[in-house]
Design a protein around this motif. Structure first.
Motif, PDB file in Angstrom:
ATOM      1  N   LEU A 142      -4.255   6.227  -5.394  1.00 40.97           N
ATOM      2  CA  LEU A 142      -5.616   5.805  -5.065  1.00 40.97           C
ATOM      3  C   LEU A 142      -6.391   5.200  -6.239  1.00 40.97           C
ATOM      4  O   LEU A 142      -7.536   4.786  -6.085  1.00 40.97           O
ATOM      5  CB  LEU A 142      -6.403   6.983  -4.479  1.00 40.97           C
ATOM      6  CG  LEU A 142      -5.833   7.521  -3.156  1.00 40.97           C
ATOM      7  CD1 LEU A 142      -6.704   8.624  -2.608  1.00 40.97           C
ATOM      8  CD2 LEU A 142      -5.684   6.388  -2.135  1.00 40.97           C
ATOM      9  N   THR A 143      -5.799   5.189  -7.426  1.00 43.25           N
ATOM     10  CA  THR A 143      -6.444   4.497  -8.549  1.00 43.25           C
ATOM     11  C   THR A 143      -5.398   3.641  -9.258  1.00 43.25           C
ATOM     12  O   THR A 143      -4.193   3.838  -9.084  1.00 43.25           O
ATOM     13  CB  THR A 143      -7.018   5.493  -9.578  1.00 43.25           C
ATOM     14  OG1 THR A 143      -6.006   6.437  -9.902  1.00 43.25           O
ATOM     15  CG2 THR A 143      -8.246   6.211  -9.049  1.00 43.25           C
TER      16      THR A 143
ATOM     17  N   ALA B 235       0.844  -1.192   0.000  1.00 47.06           N
ATOM     18  CA  ALA B 235       0.000   0.000   0.000  1.00 47.06           C
ATOM     19  C   ALA B 235       0.882   1.247   0.000  1.00 47.06           C
ATOM     20  O   ALA B 235       0.612   2.211  -0.711  1.00 47.06           O
ATOM     21  CB  ALA B 235      -0.927  -0.004   1.214  1.00 47.06           C
TER      22      ALA B 235
ATOM     23  N   ILE C 185     -11.246   1.518  -3.392  1.00 43.49           N
ATOM     24  CA  ILE C 185     -11.052   0.671  -2.209  1.00 43.49           C
ATOM     25  C   ILE C 185     -12.402   0.198  -1.686  1.00 43.49           C
ATOM     26  O   ILE C 185     -12.587  -0.982  -1.378  1.00 43.49           O
ATOM     27  CB  ILE C 185     -10.282   1.448  -1.111  1.00 43.49           C
ATOM     28  CG1 ILE C 185      -8.886   1.818  -1.628  1.00 43.49           C
ATOM     29  CG2 ILE C 185     -10.179   0.617   0.168  1.00 43.49           C
ATOM     30  CD1 ILE C 185      -8.044   2.604  -0.647  1.00 43.49           C
TER      31      ILE C 185
ATOM     32  N   LEU D 239      -4.722  -3.985  -3.200  1.00 43.37           N
ATOM     33  CA  LEU D 239      -6.026  -4.635  -3.049  1.00 43.37           C
ATOM     34  C   LEU D 239      -6.046  -6.024  -3.673  1.00 43.37           C
ATOM     35  O   LEU D 239      -6.962  -6.800  -3.434  1.00 43.37           O
ATOM     36  CB  LEU D 239      -7.123  -3.779  -3.690  1.00 43.37           C
ATOM     37  CG  LEU D 239      -7.438  -2.485  -2.941  1.00 43.37           C
ATOM     38  CD1 LEU D 239      -8.295  -1.584  -3.806  1.00 43.37           C
ATOM     39  CD2 LEU D 239      -8.151  -2.793  -1.640  1.00 43.37           C
TER      40      LEU D 239
ATOM     41  N   VAL E 145      -3.212   1.397  -4.452  1.00 37.23           N
ATOM     42  CA  VAL E 145      -4.328   0.455  -4.542  1.00 37.23           C
ATOM     43  C   VAL E 145      -4.019  -0.908  -5.169  1.00 37.23           C
ATOM     44  O   VAL E 145      -4.801  -1.829  -4.954  1.00 37.23           O
ATOM     45  CB  VAL E 145      -5.557   1.069  -5.251  1.00 37.23           C
ATOM     46  CG1 VAL E 145      -6.210   2.101  -4.360  1.00 37.23           C
ATOM     47  CG2 VAL E 145      -5.182   1.630  -6.607  1.00 37.23           C
TER      48      VAL E 145
END
Lengths: 490, 73
Positions: free
Chosen positions: A229-230, A69, B44, A77, A74
């Motif tokens: 974040l993307t 992270a 997320i 994930l 991301v």
């Protein structure tokens, strides 16, 4: 200084507690091989849930996952995605494995496949056994080294690396030796509960301390470093690499011997399915640990870490103003993740070492069960010691080379599915698929970049499955049952 | 040997949808930051939500199968 003493004391207390629980689990159980290896095929919902949880959540959960992270954003994930999707694969095949294991007395993965695809002198069983042990020892080494690293960092060096890993390894080896799967079950339950609470507490406390909350944290990342974040994240992980990593990990998860063998230990198929229903929720354990990694993106923006895996330790131990008891708890939680996985790995490797390798060699045939049990327990000590020595020597290149062995274990999946569900599955086709699939995987892993940036194992699986299907159709086999069904009718 | 039936077609489709949602191309539509939900960036939140969707599906599948079978144990 006094802080370090509190942290060390708390952690030693935790180790002692685990040791006592693990040793006491031995009380009142019969000393059969099936009891030692598979809990007498009578493990219930709660314990099995936490065993499977502990197997998946290793030192990686507290070190590697926040590191992903922090370093990439991301794309981390992928871990949550594959853990969730792995449950689908388990759901579809584990009940069959459990049932056949009970009926034919299988205790290992190799026994199952070797029975479905018989070979002269049981060469297949021997091959799978050797590859499995080679794949699991480096994984065990990583857990033990992780424990040592955690100890050293959190106690500011009071407990050095060699002693920390020795303590963790010694405690694990002691209760696995004494109590087998029962010891693993009860300690995994204890450690699993600890991990869940500690992970959430740490994740929320870290976001709160540096940003005043999780929402605020992500707002700030959005302003300062939105690329995290993307997809494709900060280091540009493409969709192909991301998706194939998820798929191959989800599919391969069922083939890890320590997971596969637990399907034998369930009390019933219904127990197994209940575990799987609840299992996706376990992956929420990772969310707060990813928060810690995300926090590092902003907090450490001016002084980036060389090794992203240290982000949790850096934030929690050095940067945050946490009281000593909280750091001690955090260390215990991370140790729990490493040790609960290590226990399963040592137990499974020892079983395979004796049952699939030893008993397939001329000297090991026809041993009485009591002797096999004794050897298996000895195997736990030998394997743990070997992994500890490897952790001390820290030969990173050897570890990565041995990880190639797991690439081969994953390639057993098509022949497993064929054995369970496909009446045309032919033995020759299975071996050709396995051989070529393994070669393709190893080639892309160590020599060439794989096409489209796909995961090497995924490329291997595609070639493997295609060959398996094509050659099976080409051969003249006219069976009415799949290989696994044929076992039953003789 | 009485072979238990495989999961129903509906269940397999459900599993397929969950899988596609988490990889390419399904996850493409979620690849953005806004709107933030529960304090989480949308990408997320998407994964957190699909974990729960699969959980609900498994509960339904379990209840379906438990209704059909009595021969366990």
């Amino acid at each position: 200084m006094s802080d370090s003493v509190i942290i060390t004391g708390l952690t030693l207390g935790y180790l002692l507690l685990v040791l006592i629980v693990g040793l006491r689990a031995n009380a009142g159980q019969s000393s059969s091989l099936e009891g030692y290896v598979a809990g007498g095929r009578h493990v219930g919902l709660l314990v099995l849930f936490f065993i499977l949880g502990a197997e998946i959540f290793s030192a990686f959960a507290f070190l590697g996952a926040p590191g992903w992270a922090y370093g990439k954003g991301v794309p981390a994930l992928y871990i949550i995605a594959y853990l969730t999707l792995a449950v689908i694969v388990w759901w579809l095949i584990a009940p069959y494995i459990s049932r056949l294991g009970r009926r034919h007395g299988f205790l290992t993965q190799a026994e199952f496949l070797a029975a479905c695809y018989p070979t002269r002198g049981n060469l297949l069983g021997l091959f799978i056994g050797i590859i499995s042990v080679l794949a699991m020892i480096p994984y065990l080494t990583i857990q033990i080294a992780g424990a040592g690293m955690l100890f050293e960092a959190a106690t500011s060096g009071i407990v050095p690396f060699w002693l920390g890993s020795l303590l963790a390894c010694g405690v694990v080896a002691a209760y696995v030796y004494a109590s087998g799967l029962h010891g693993i079950g009860w300690t995994n339950l204890l450690q699993g509960v600890m991990m869940v609470f500690i992970a959430w507490f740490l994740g929320l406390a870290t976001a709160d301390q540096f940003f005043g909350g999780v929402g605020e944290m992500f707002r700030q990342i959005q302003q300062e470093a939105p690329e995290y974040l993307t997809m494709p994240g900060a280091q540009g992980m493409g969709w192909g690499a991301f998706s194939t990593a998820i798929l191959v990990s989800a599919l391969g998860c069922v083939m890890w011997p320590h997971i596969f063998m637990k399907f034998y230990s369930a009390r019933s198929e219904r127990t197994l399915k209940r575990v799987f229903v609840l299992y996706p929720l376990y992956s929420y354990l990772l969310i707060p640990l990813l928060f810690v990694g995300f926090a590092g993106i902003v907090v450490l923006a001016d002084q980036p870490l060389d090794s992203p895996d240290e982000v949790l330790l850096t934030l929690v131990v050095k940067m945050a103003d946490f009281p000593a008891w909280l750091i001690g708890l955090a260390l215990s939680g991370a140790l729990a993740a490493a040790m609960s996985t290590a226990a399963n790995l040592a137990h499974t490797s020892a079983t395979i070492l004796i049952r699939d390798i030893g008993q397939n060699l001329p000297i090991g045939r026809n041993l009485p069960e009591a002797r096999v049990l004794k050897l298996t327990r000895g195997g736990v000590i030998v394997i743990s010691l070997a992994a500890y020595l490897l952790a001390l020597a820290n030969p990173a290149s050897l570890v990565s080379l041995l990880l190639g062995a797991y690439g081969i274990v994953v390639q057993l999946l098509p022949m497993l599915l064929g054995a369970l569900f496909w009446r045309r599955a032919s033995r020759a086709a299975a071996f050709i698929g396995l051989g070529v699939g393994a070669a393709v995987t190893l080639y892309y892993q160590f020599l060439g970049g794989s096409p489209f940036g796909w995961h090497p194992g995924f490329c291997g699986l595609i070639v493997n499955s295609a060959l398996f299907v094509a050659v099976s159709f080409a051969s003249k086999r006219q069976e009415t049952r799949s290989p696994a069904d044929a076992l039953t009718s003789g | 040997m009485s072979r238990k039936s495989l999961p129903s077609k509906g269940m397999l489709i459900y599993f397929g949808v969950c899988t596609l949602a988490m990889v390419w191309p399904g996850a493409l539509i979620a690849n953005r930051i806004e709107p933030m939900i529960l304090g989480l960036p949308f990408f997320i939140f998407w994964y957190v939500a699909w974990v729960f969707v699969l959980f609900v599906g498994l509960v339904i599948a379990y209840r379906q199968e438990a209704g059909e079978e009595v021969d366990d144990e």
